[in-house]
Design a protein around this motif. Sequence first.
Motif, PDB file in Angstrom:
ATOM      1  N   VAL A 167       0.837  -1.205   0.000  1.00 36.94           N
ATOM      2  CA  VAL A 167       0.000   0.000   0.000  1.00 36.94           C
ATOM      3  C   VAL A 167       0.874   1.258   0.000  1.00 36.94           C
ATOM      4  CG1 VAL A 167      -1.746   1.295   1.301  1.00 36.94           C
ATOM      5  CG2 VAL A 167      -1.809  -1.228   1.283  1.00 36.94           C
ATOM      6  N   MET A 168       1.961   1.216   0.747  1.00 31.25           N
ATOM      7  CA  MET A 168       2.760   2.421   0.992  1.00 31.25           C
ATOM      8  C   MET A 168       3.766   2.744  -0.119  1.00 31.25           C
ATOM      9  SD  MET A 168       1.603   3.643   3.753  1.00 31.25           S
ATOM     10  CE  MET A 168       2.799   4.946   3.962  1.00 31.25           C
ATOM     11  N   THR A 169       4.075   1.736  -0.955  1.00 32.57           N
ATOM     12  CA  THR A 169       5.105   1.955  -1.977  1.00 32.57           C
ATOM     13  C   THR A 169       4.600   1.475  -3.336  1.00 32.57           C
ATOM     14  OG1 THR A 169       6.135  -0.242  -1.850  1.00 32.57           O
ATOM     15  CG2 THR A 169       6.856   1.384  -0.221  1.00 32.57           C
ATOM     16  N   TYR A 320      -0.610   6.392   2.627  1.00 31.72           N
ATOM     17  CA  TYR A 320      -0.559   7.155   3.876  1.00 31.72           C
ATOM     18  C   TYR A 320      -0.581   6.194   5.057  1.00 31.72           C
ATOM     19  CZ  TYR A 320      -2.307  10.543   0.463  1.00 31.72           C
ATOM     20  OH  TYR A 320      -2.484  11.316  -0.662  1.00 31.72           O
ATOM     21  N   PHE A 321       0.241   6.507   6.058  1.00 33.35           N
ATOM     22  CA  PHE A 321       0.217   5.768   7.331  1.00 33.35           C
ATOM     23  C   PHE A 321      -0.126   6.830   8.375  1.00 33.35           C
ATOM     24  CE2 PHE A 321       2.765   3.878  10.960  1.00 33.35           C
ATOM     25  CZ  PHE A 321       1.941   2.793  11.168  1.00 33.35           C
ATOM     26  N   GLY A 322      -1.430   7.126   8.503  1.00 30.95           N
ATOM     27  CA  GLY A 322      -1.842   8.326   9.224  1.00 30.95           C
ATOM     28  C   GLY A 322      -2.361   8.071  10.631  1.00 30.95           C
ATOM     29  N   VAL A 323      -2.227   9.102  11.452  1.00 32.01           N
ATOM     30  CA  VAL A 323      -2.757   9.073  12.824  1.00 32.01           C
ATOM     31  C   VAL A 323      -4.289   9.070  12.754  1.00 32.01           C
ATOM     32  CG1 VAL A 323      -2.945  10.401  14.974  1.00 32.01           C
ATOM     33  CG2 VAL A 323      -0.785  10.395  13.696  1.00 32.01           C
ATOM     34  N   ALA A 337     -12.646  10.040   4.083  1.00 29.43           N
ATOM     35  CA  ALA A 337     -12.948   9.419   2.785  1.00 29.43           C
ATOM     36  C   ALA A 337     -11.843   8.429   2.407  1.00 29.43           C
ATOM     37  CB  ALA A 337     -13.094  10.494   1.707  1.00 29.43           C
ATOM     38  N   ILE A 338     -10.591   8.824   2.638  1.00 28.93           N
ATOM     39  CA  ILE A 338      -9.456   7.964   2.288  1.00 28.93           C
ATOM     40  C   ILE A 338      -9.553   6.626   3.007  1.00 28.93           C
ATOM     41  CG2 ILE A 338      -6.954   7.679   2.596  1.00 28.93           C
ATOM     42  CD1 ILE A 338      -6.737  10.755   2.076  1.00 28.93           C
ATOM     43  N   MET A 339      -9.937   6.676   4.296  1.00 29.10           N
ATOM     44  CA  MET A 339      -9.961   5.418   5.072  1.00 29.10           C
ATOM     45  C   MET A 339     -11.342   4.777   5.101  1.00 29.10           C
ATOM     46  SD  MET A 339      -9.365   6.683   8.988  1.00 29.10           S
ATOM     47  CE  MET A 339      -8.966   8.398   9.233  1.00 29.10           C
ATOM     48  N   SER A 340     -12.179   5.067   4.099  1.00 24.54           N
ATOM     49  CA  SER A 340     -13.514   4.477   4.073  1.00 24.54           C
ATOM     50  C   SER A 340     -13.545   3.167   3.281  1.00 24.54           C
ATOM     51  CB  SER A 340     -14.512   5.471   3.476  1.00 24.54           C
ATOM     52  OG  SER A 340     -14.199   5.688   2.107  1.00 24.54           O
ATOM     53  N   HIS A 341     -12.446   2.808   2.651  1.00 27.56           N
ATOM     54  CA  HIS A 341     -12.366   1.532   1.922  1.00 27.56           C
ATOM     55  C   HIS A 341     -10.893   1.189   1.695  1.00 27.56           C
ATOM     56  CE1 HIS A 341     -11.322   3.474  -1.997  1.00 27.56           C
ATOM     57  NE2 HIS A 341     -11.925   4.488  -1.416  1.00 27.56           N
ATOM     58  N   ASP A 342     -10.616  -0.077   1.383  1.00 25.75           N
ATOM     59  CA  ASP A 342      -9.244  -0.523   1.081  1.00 25.75           C
ATOM     60  C   ASP A 342      -8.229   0.008   2.091  1.00 25.75           C
ATOM     61  OD1 ASP A 342      -9.543  -1.896  -1.733  1.00 25.75           O
ATOM     62  OD2 ASP A 342     -10.739  -0.055  -1.807  1.00 25.75           O
ATOM     63  N   THR A 343      -8.536  -0.156   3.367  1.00 30.11           N
ATOM     64  CA  THR A 343      -7.701   0.422   4.421  1.00 30.11           C
ATOM     65  C   THR A 343      -7.354  -0.625   5.469  1.00 30.11           C
ATOM     66  OG1 THR A 343      -8.619   2.635   4.126  1.00 30.11           O
ATOM     67  CG2 THR A 343      -7.735   2.136   6.307  1.00 30.11           C
ATOM     68  N   ARG A 391      -3.306   3.943  13.815  1.00 29.65           N
ATOM     69  CA  ARG A 391      -3.058   4.486  12.472  1.00 29.65           C
ATOM     70  C   ARG A 391      -3.923   3.821  11.413  1.00 29.65           C
ATOM     71  NH1 ARG A 391       1.524   8.313  11.767  1.00 29.65           N
ATOM     72  NH2 ARG A 391       2.211   8.623  13.894  1.00 29.65           N
ATOM     73  N   PHE A 392      -4.052   4.508  10.260  1.00 34.43           N
ATOM     74  CA  PHE A 392      -4.661   3.884   9.084  1.00 34.43           C
ATOM     75  C   PHE A 392      -3.603   3.800   7.982  1.00 34.43           C
ATOM     76  CE2 PHE A 392      -5.009   7.457   6.124  1.00 34.43           C
ATOM     77  CZ  PHE A 392      -4.992   8.576   6.958  1.00 34.43           C
ATOM     78  N   THR A 393      -3.679   2.739   7.196  1.00 36.39           N
ATOM     79  CA  THR A 393      -2.791   2.572   6.042  1.00 36.39           C
ATOM     80  C   THR A 393      -3.684   2.494   4.816  1.00 36.39           C
ATOM     81  OG1 THR A 393      -1.348   1.283   7.471  1.00 36.39           O
ATOM     82  CG2 THR A 393      -0.913   1.164   5.099  1.00 36.39           C
TER      83      THR A 393
END
Length: 605
Positions: A167-169, A320-323, A337-343, A391-393
């Motif tokens: 996910v991150m790279t 994103y690896f967010g708080v 919205a970003i963490m509403s799916h595929d997270t 965190r969310f990824t």
Amino acid sequence: MTQLADRNSATATDHVLGTEPKNLNLFVKAWIDECVAMCRPDKVFWCDGSRAEADALLDQGVRDGVFIRLNPDKLPRSYLHRSNPNDVARSEHLTFICTPSQDSAGPTNNWMETKQAFAKLRELFNRCMQGRTMYVVPFVMGPIGSPLARVGVELTDSLYVAVSMGVMTRMGKIAWEQLGDDDEFTRCLHSLGDVNPDRRYICHFPRENTIWSFGSGYGGNALLGKKCMALRIASYLGRQKEWMAEHMLILGAQAPDGEKTYVTGAFPSSCGKTNFAMLIPPEKYKKEGWKITTVGDDIAWMWVDPSTGRLRAINPEAGYFGVVPGTNEKSNPNAMAIMSHDTIYTNVALLPDGDVWWEGKTKEPPAEAIDWQGQKWTPGFGRKAAHPNSRFTAPMKNNPVLDENADDPAGVPVHGIIFGGRRSKVIPLVYQAFNWVHGVYLGATVGSETTAAATGQVGIVRRDPMAMLPFIGYNIRDYLVHWFRMRKKMTDCPRLFHVNWFRQDEIGKYLWPGYGENMRVLKWIIDRCHGRAYSVEHPIGWMPRVDQFDLEGIDVSADDFEKMQTVTIDDLKSELLSQEELFLKMAGDLPKEILFQRELLIARL
Ligand code: GTP
Ligand code: SPV
Ligand code: MN
């Protein structure tokens, strides 16, 4: 679970999942053979980066208990991971720069001699993967084809790490293609070991372009492309090759007349980069036609374009690896919205209906939940349901305001650089440096209250130069000199600023509403970048004129604003004394520009 969407083109039809790629790079092969002989995994799984592979690994993770599948109606293709409770943040005291002599690591890094470090870690890695699978994770940091893009290969026995790196790279086949027959890739070896803090080491070997991380599964300790490679190793390489690897967000701001301005921002861990990078402008600005877009939320690689003499930036990451705590529909709707799916969620609370919760998500807490440690939780328990550093990824393509140039190998121009810290007192909301050298001094003396992103006491003011204290892969003296030298390569340089979203009143209430309202500060910064907007000269820098700073539509009066901008001479004196903590550490090694700037500041007082 079959969503054969984008990612790379490799599918189960042309390649059996997990098998060695054809025409494997011989340097990679030799290195992996060595690591396999040392770690003795039962199985080696070669990642290709396909969607089919990600799905298979996630399913495997659910069977193994590494992931809990969340309610697909509420959070499609999303999972919860719970880490070991002793392993929830970066372990700065267990993070080492390993070089032949201590001087190359400098006074702010933990140091181990190279040979001793390899010997010590070899003992730990010896047979550590028996009974486990080793995942081979090839990845690219940076948009494909960018002059700064770099390849890494991570070998890990953690399924969570393998999936998260996807996910991150830019992970998989594409990295082998980018590498070709070359020997230039970062060798990243990682094992969970027994997740014991007494046997936990995150060791960087900048000269060997190598990272060995043992005993932790936490993001910054284990997703080795991120802080370990894209900051510690990259900062070392960047100094040699005259570019910069920085702990910075990158955002684009489009004005109503179409003018586009890009700024980067260095705030220490958990001090607002992700939030600022995707801020939603207040209604008034939206109506006028302002648009904010995200290039990156944590790391910037920057270089001077020889044809224009201007600084440009790329975001080396792809996710994103967010708080999570404090994030809600009001503070950061884009992150929601970003963490509403595929997270992948790490260490949040689980609700009975398969949804997730954390402190600050809703005003009212849920009646019951399973907390981040897997225990039954109700609001009366008096402890947190989600870990403060949960965190969310999520992939950056989930971002509704992703900048159109986020994937451009040529990067974006940098018009302004913003330093900031978390300071409940003394430091004003915003001011501008007089010039580059003064701005570097502001960056070098950033102070910030410590947060839950690193283990240790929270809330202590420490100096965190350029928000890079835990991430500079070499001597801080040379790092600061590098900042000064970069100016010489530029014909025109970005304007430099300092912000503080976190100033409080006597009873601990934030003086500034923050989040989307930070647009008002950004607007002033943008104007200054383009040589507009009057300012007032103050001993510490240029300050906005209160009658020109937009306070319309918020509950902040001109008096409140003046209060937020006030720095008394007495406060400045104690601030100067507290900066000495870092300067004393650097002793005779302080660059003369820093000394002169300090003297000039004292003279202005
Ligand atoms: P790392 O991922 O650790 O590097 O953190 P970051 O710098 O990206 O910080 P992030 O944006 O995730 O914010 C960290 C915490 O600060 C969250 O709990 C936010 O809710 C809070 N925060 C962010 N921006 C503001 C702001 O403008 N004002 C206030 N009061 N809090 C903020
Ligand atoms: C930080 O701590 O600055 C983060 C999270 O961005 S981690 O990747 O774990 O370092
Ligand atoms: Mn960070």
